[in-house]
Design a protein around this motif. Structure first.
Motif, short mmCIF file in Angstrom:
data_model
loop_
_atom_site.label_atom_id
_atom_site.label_comp_id
_atom_site.label_asym_id
_atom_site.label_seq_id
_atom_site.Cartn_x
_atom_site.Cartn_y
_atom_site.Cartn_z
N LEU A 1 -17.89 7.05 -30.30
CA LEU A 1 -18.90 6.07 -30.71
C LEU A 1 -19.84 6.61 -31.79
O LEU A 1 -20.47 5.83 -32.50
CB LEU A 1 -19.72 5.63 -29.50
CG LEU A 1 -19.07 4.63 -28.54
CD1 LEU A 1 -20.05 4.21 -27.46
CD2 LEU A 1 -18.55 3.39 -29.27
N SER B 1 -17.73 2.18 -34.08
CA SER B 1 -18.32 1.28 -33.08
C SER B 1 -17.31 0.32 -32.47
O SER B 1 -17.67 -0.47 -31.59
CB SER B 1 -19.45 0.48 -33.73
OG SER B 1 -18.94 -0.33 -34.79
N SER C 1 -21.38 -0.62 -27.27
CA SER C 1 -19.96 -0.64 -26.94
C SER C 1 -19.61 -1.82 -26.05
O SER C 1 -20.34 -2.16 -25.12
CB SER C 1 -19.59 0.67 -26.22
OG SER C 1 -18.26 0.62 -25.76
#
Length: 312
Positions: free
Chosen positions: A158, A162, A187
């Motif tokens: 992440l 994304s 997320s």
């Protein structure tokens, strides 16, 4: 009857992990042919073209689609690289045809059993390729002993991309704490009850308590505007969530496995609820199919009927 279904489900989860039984069935020409016929309701086929054909069929019916090249616990670098390359080519096929999609996978399929760094390198390559085509990746959750490693790899990716979501198993007692950490990210979260047989002290069995807990997880995600995939076939849960107005939320989709409760998912779609079908392809169908029957025991009737009807 409910007690016997739970017993049946738990025993199926145990034999799902039996590598000797899996090898016996899949290496037997006769048994493999018989069981693979029953598997076809839940697995699109062994080849990517079959997976993509099923993808297009469902997409044309108005469903969102998640697709996976099935496999897990891959123990050789060569097989992991093969899986990574297959996923990469799948992403390219979807992207080149401008298909909106989610690609799902187990981290143990692309190297986590070998080393975390090897898995991360493969994950990063797939995330970069998927980002190029605006395709969502979704990491599946595996047995509880892998949870920390899976969440660690997800947290690392992440920082770079994304477009990588994560699955949480609501039946694990630790999962609400994991959810609280994930709510600090953007997320996408996929919520499942949990299909693995776990030690009794770390999980909540199928029960009214688990249903209430699932609804609590959904409520928490919606309160935090978290992108959410409600991945369950439990009609009671879905009807309660619909009554609360949660299924109409723009951040929410209802996801079901291909071949499991298509009637229920279809009725939700007709009510303008965002719906997604999870399809799979590949030769590693044994574990997947056993878990599908364990998750919803009445699937055993469909499985056997499919075998009999295709033999006639």
């Amino acid at each position: 009857m409910i007690h016997e279904e739970i017993r049946f489900s738990n025993n199926l989860k145990l034999i799902a992990r039996d590598q000797n039984l899996k090898a016996y069935i899949q290496n037997s020409k006769e048994l493999s042919q018989i069981f693979s016929k029953g598997a076809r309701r839940f697995v699109a086929g062994e080849k990517r073209t079959e997976g993509l054909d099923r993808f297009m069929h469902l997409s044309n019916q108005g469903y969102e689609v998640s697709i996976e090249f099935i496999g897990e616990n891959t123990s050789s670098e060569e097989e992991c690289m093969h899986a990574k390359n297959e996923f990469k080519e799948l992403i390219q096929d979807l992207g080149n045809n401008n298909l909106k999609a989610t690609v799902s996978f187990d981290l143990s399929h692309i190297g986590m059993i070998i080393s975390e760094e090897f898995a991360f390198a493969n994950l990063k390559e797939l995330a970069k390729e998927a980002h190029k085509y605006n395709i969502q990746l979704m990491i599946s959750m595996e047995e509880s002993q892998k949870t920390d490693q899976i969440l660690s790899l997800h947290k690392r990716i992440l920082k770079l991309f994304s477009n990588v979501g994560i699955t949480l198993q609501v039946h694990l007692k630790r999962s609400f704490t994991d959810l609280e950490h994930l709510l600090k990210t953007s997320s996408k979260i996929r919520l499942v009850k949990g299909a693995y047989q776990e030690p009794e002290d770390i999980y909540i069995p199928r029960s009214e308590e688990l249903k209430k807990r699932y609804i609590e997880f959904v409520s928490t995600c919606i309160e935090h505007d978290q992108p959410l995939s409600i991945a369950t076939h439990d009609e009671d849960i879905l009807m309660e969530l619909q009554a609360k107005g949660y299924l109409a939320n723009s951040n929410v989709e209802v996801e079901m496995l291909d071949g499991v409760r298509p009637d229920l998912l279809g009725s939700l779609k007709e009510n303008n609820i965002k719906t997604k079908v999870y399809i799979t392809y590949g030769s590693e169908w044994y574990l997947y199919v056993v878990h599908r029957i364990a998750e919803y025991p009445p699937n055993i009737y469909t499985f056997i009927s499919d075998i009999i009807e295709q033999k006639q």
